[in-house]
Design a protein around this motif. Sequence first.
Motif, PDB file in Angstrom:
ATOM      1  N   CYS A 231       0.737  -1.080   0.258  1.00 39.97           N
ATOM      2  CA  CYS A 231      -0.004   0.098  -0.030  1.00 39.97           C
ATOM      3  C   CYS A 231       0.956   1.262  -0.124  1.00 39.97           C
ATOM      4  CB  CYS A 231      -0.930  -0.097   1.130  1.00 39.97           C
ATOM      5  SG  CYS A 231      -2.132  -1.187   1.125  1.00 39.97           S
ATOM      6  N   LEU A 232       2.013   1.197   0.745  1.00 42.56           N
ATOM      7  CA  LEU A 232       2.930   2.378   0.666  1.00 42.56           C
ATOM      8  C   LEU A 232       3.373   2.762  -0.654  1.00 42.56           C
ATOM      9  CD1 LEU A 232       4.412   2.065   4.457  1.00 42.56           C
ATOM     10  CD2 LEU A 232       3.077   3.997   3.586  1.00 42.56           C
ATOM     11  N   GLN A 233       3.874   1.543  -1.286  1.00 41.78           N
ATOM     12  CA  GLN A 233       4.567   1.501  -2.619  1.00 41.78           C
ATOM     13  C   GLN A 233       3.510   2.117  -3.387  1.00 41.78           C
ATOM     14  OE1 GLN A 233       4.949  -2.335  -4.528  1.00 41.78           O
ATOM     15  NE2 GLN A 233       6.692  -1.466  -5.894  1.00 41.78           N
ATOM     16  N   LEU A 234       2.526   1.585  -3.507  1.00 42.33           N
ATOM     17  CA  LEU A 234       1.450   2.490  -4.655  1.00 42.33           C
ATOM     18  C   LEU A 234       1.083   3.842  -4.080  1.00 42.33           C
ATOM     19  CD1 LEU A 234      -1.046  -0.776  -4.493  1.00 42.33           C
ATOM     20  CD2 LEU A 234       0.233   0.071  -6.324  1.00 42.33           C
ATOM     21  N   GLY A 238       1.744   7.597  -6.472  1.00 40.51           N
ATOM     22  CA  GLY A 238       0.657   8.400  -6.742  1.00 40.51           C
ATOM     23  C   GLY A 238      -0.849   8.127  -6.696  1.00 40.51           C
ATOM     24  N   TYR A 239      -0.995   6.726  -6.143  1.00 41.85           N
ATOM     25  CA  TYR A 239      -2.235   6.041  -6.120  1.00 41.85           C
ATOM     26  C   TYR A 239      -2.942   6.397  -4.801  1.00 41.85           C
ATOM     27  CZ  TYR A 239      -1.294   3.195 -10.424  1.00 41.85           C
ATOM     28  OH  TYR A 239      -1.192   2.908 -11.649  1.00 41.85           O
ATOM     29  N   GLU A 272       8.856   7.951   2.021  1.00 37.86           N
ATOM     30  CA  GLU A 272       9.658   7.982   3.119  1.00 37.86           C
ATOM     31  C   GLU A 272       9.410   7.047   4.297  1.00 37.86           C
ATOM     32  OE1 GLU A 272      10.769  12.937   2.953  1.00 37.86           O
ATOM     33  OE2 GLU A 272       9.218  12.099   4.377  1.00 37.86           O
ATOM     34  N   ARG A 273       8.005   7.050   4.442  1.00 41.28           N
ATOM     35  CA  ARG A 273       7.385   6.151   5.376  1.00 41.28           C
ATOM     36  C   ARG A 273       7.858   4.434   4.890  1.00 41.28           C
ATOM     37  NH1 ARG A 273       3.419   7.190   9.163  1.00 41.28           N
ATOM     38  NH2 ARG A 273       4.154   8.861  10.307  1.00 41.28           N
ATOM     39  N   LEU A 274       7.755   4.280   3.607  1.00 38.83           N
ATOM     40  CA  LEU A 274       8.004   2.944   2.961  1.00 38.83           C
ATOM     41  C   LEU A 274       9.604   2.662   3.563  1.00 38.83           C
ATOM     42  CD1 LEU A 274       7.435   0.344   1.272  1.00 38.83           C
ATOM     43  CD2 LEU A 274       8.034   1.952  -0.808  1.00 38.83           C
ATOM     44  N   ALA A 275      10.478   3.462   3.332  1.00 40.21           N
ATOM     45  CA  ALA A 275      11.892   3.315   3.765  1.00 40.21           C
ATOM     46  C   ALA A 275      11.973   3.184   4.992  1.00 40.21           C
ATOM     47  CB  ALA A 275      12.795   4.543   3.212  1.00 40.21           C
ATOM     48  N   GLU A 276      11.330   3.893   5.901  1.00 41.36           N
ATOM     49  CA  GLU A 276      11.436   3.892   7.244  1.00 41.36           C
ATOM     50  C   GLU A 276      10.861   2.461   7.709  1.00 41.36           C
ATOM     51  OE1 GLU A 276       9.091   6.839   8.939  1.00 41.36           O
ATOM     52  OE2 GLU A 276      10.454   8.604   8.218  1.00 41.36           O
ATOM     53  N   VAL A 277       9.865   1.968   7.381  1.00 40.47           N
ATOM     54  CA  VAL A 277       9.167   0.793   7.755  1.00 40.47           C
ATOM     55  C   VAL A 277      10.204  -0.715   7.360  1.00 40.47           C
ATOM     56  CG1 VAL A 277       7.546  -1.173   7.295  1.00 40.47           C
ATOM     57  CG2 VAL A 277       6.824   1.307   7.559  1.00 40.47           C
ATOM     58  N   ARG A 289      12.165  -5.007  -4.364  1.00 38.50           N
ATOM     59  CA  ARG A 289      10.758  -5.435  -4.665  1.00 38.50           C
ATOM     60  C   ARG A 289       9.960  -4.104  -4.478  1.00 38.50           C
ATOM     61  NH1 ARG A 289       8.284  -9.407  -6.281  1.00 38.50           N
ATOM     62  NH2 ARG A 289       9.925 -10.817  -6.323  1.00 38.50           N
ATOM     63  N   PHE A 290       9.884  -3.929  -3.044  1.00 34.50           N
ATOM     64  CA  PHE A 290       9.147  -2.435  -2.956  1.00 34.50           C
ATOM     65  C   PHE A 290       9.590  -1.184  -3.390  1.00 34.50           C
ATOM     66  CE2 PHE A 290       8.191  -6.265   0.041  1.00 34.50           C
ATOM     67  CZ  PHE A 290       7.028  -6.192  -0.049  1.00 34.50           C
ATOM     68  N   PHE A 291       9.643  -1.074  -4.599  1.00 31.92           N
ATOM     69  CA  PHE A 291      10.544  -0.210  -5.216  1.00 31.92           C
ATOM     70  C   PHE A 291       9.665   1.291  -5.204  1.00 31.92           C
ATOM     71  CE2 PHE A 291       8.648  -2.369  -8.995  1.00 31.92           C
ATOM     72  CZ  PHE A 291       8.156  -1.101  -9.390  1.00 31.92           C
ATOM     73  N   VAL A 292      10.371   2.287  -4.980  1.00 27.00           N
ATOM     74  CA  VAL A 292       9.680   3.635  -5.208  1.00 27.00           C
ATOM     75  C   VAL A 292       9.738   4.101  -6.831  1.00 27.00           C
ATOM     76  CG1 VAL A 292       9.595   5.791  -4.575  1.00 27.00           C
ATOM     77  CG2 VAL A 292       9.905   4.121  -2.896  1.00 27.00           C
ATOM     78  N   THR A 293      10.896   4.287  -7.068  1.00 28.73           N
ATOM     79  CA  THR A 293      11.178   4.287  -8.480  1.00 28.73           C
ATOM     80  C   THR A 293      11.402   3.183  -9.456  1.00 28.73           C
ATOM     81  OG1 THR A 293      13.540   4.816  -8.250  1.00 28.73           O
ATOM     82  CG2 THR A 293      11.753   6.777  -8.065  1.00 28.73           C
TER      83      THR A 293
END
Length: 294
Positions: A231-234, A238-239, A272-277, A289-293
């Motif tokens: 969900c954070l990745q999506l 921008g979703y 940022e939250r994704l990276a923190e988690v 796998r849970f990439f941002v870019t």
Amino acid sequence: MKKSASKPASQNKEGLTGEKHDIRPGQSLELLKELHILTRDGRLNQDSRRKLKQVYHLYQFIEPLLNTLQEDHTDICLVDHGAGKSYLGFILYDLFFKAGQTTSKAHIYGIETRDELVQKSAELAQRLDFPGMSFLNLSVADSITSRELPEQVDMVTALHACDTATDDAIQFALKKKARFMVLVPCCQAEVAAELRKNKGDAVRHNPLSEMWRHPIHTREFGSQITNVLRCLQLEAHGYQVRVTELVGWEHSMKNELIIAEYKGLPAKRPAERLAEVLKTTGLESLQRRFFVTP
């Protein structure tokens, strides 16, 4: 004079006794029989009624999304990953796409690795005269680069795509710039394995690691955190994300439904939250796998 036996008052044209209200108007009875939702004599038993309820419940979530797409253009392109016997694709086509198939180029692609299921689905689509359906023998991962699929799609569905196949479906949807994703994740094993591997050093000073200290909690927490990361990745792409439960799927522990719509929302905070988690849980090895870019 002997009276001829009259039909029961509740029996309709299709031979369904007292069951007309269970089936949507215009629904193909032949399709429901082929999918073993109806018996060969056109009846619903307890198990098939449960299956029909599940299918229609999921359709209630997807139909408004299709209506939104149709307001923009009628040539909707939908890709169903891990299609199996293509229950979902056939139901969507029958209830939503069939009525306009003579004037629209709307298309549903079913992606499945088992060739026998791909062949059977293709034969059924031909028998039912559903020209806007295609089935490809591909893994979800391979479909990302396959030239057999269009450059852009409108919606991606993945119903119980096992373990990382759901993440591959997300990657596919991101690459294809899908406006909508409808995901029911299943069997999240990869993250739980990483949690077990990194249980020591990475989380030694994190009291929240008690949430996955015991093996049974590791499995359950792994499943939960996997969907949180998705969900954070999506959101980082921008979703707008909505998470709900598939009511009526009580027989399965995997009944979490994730619906995502691209809105071009601010992505910095969820990234940022994704990276923190990932860092806090010792899962930084899964950044690819849970990439941002892309």
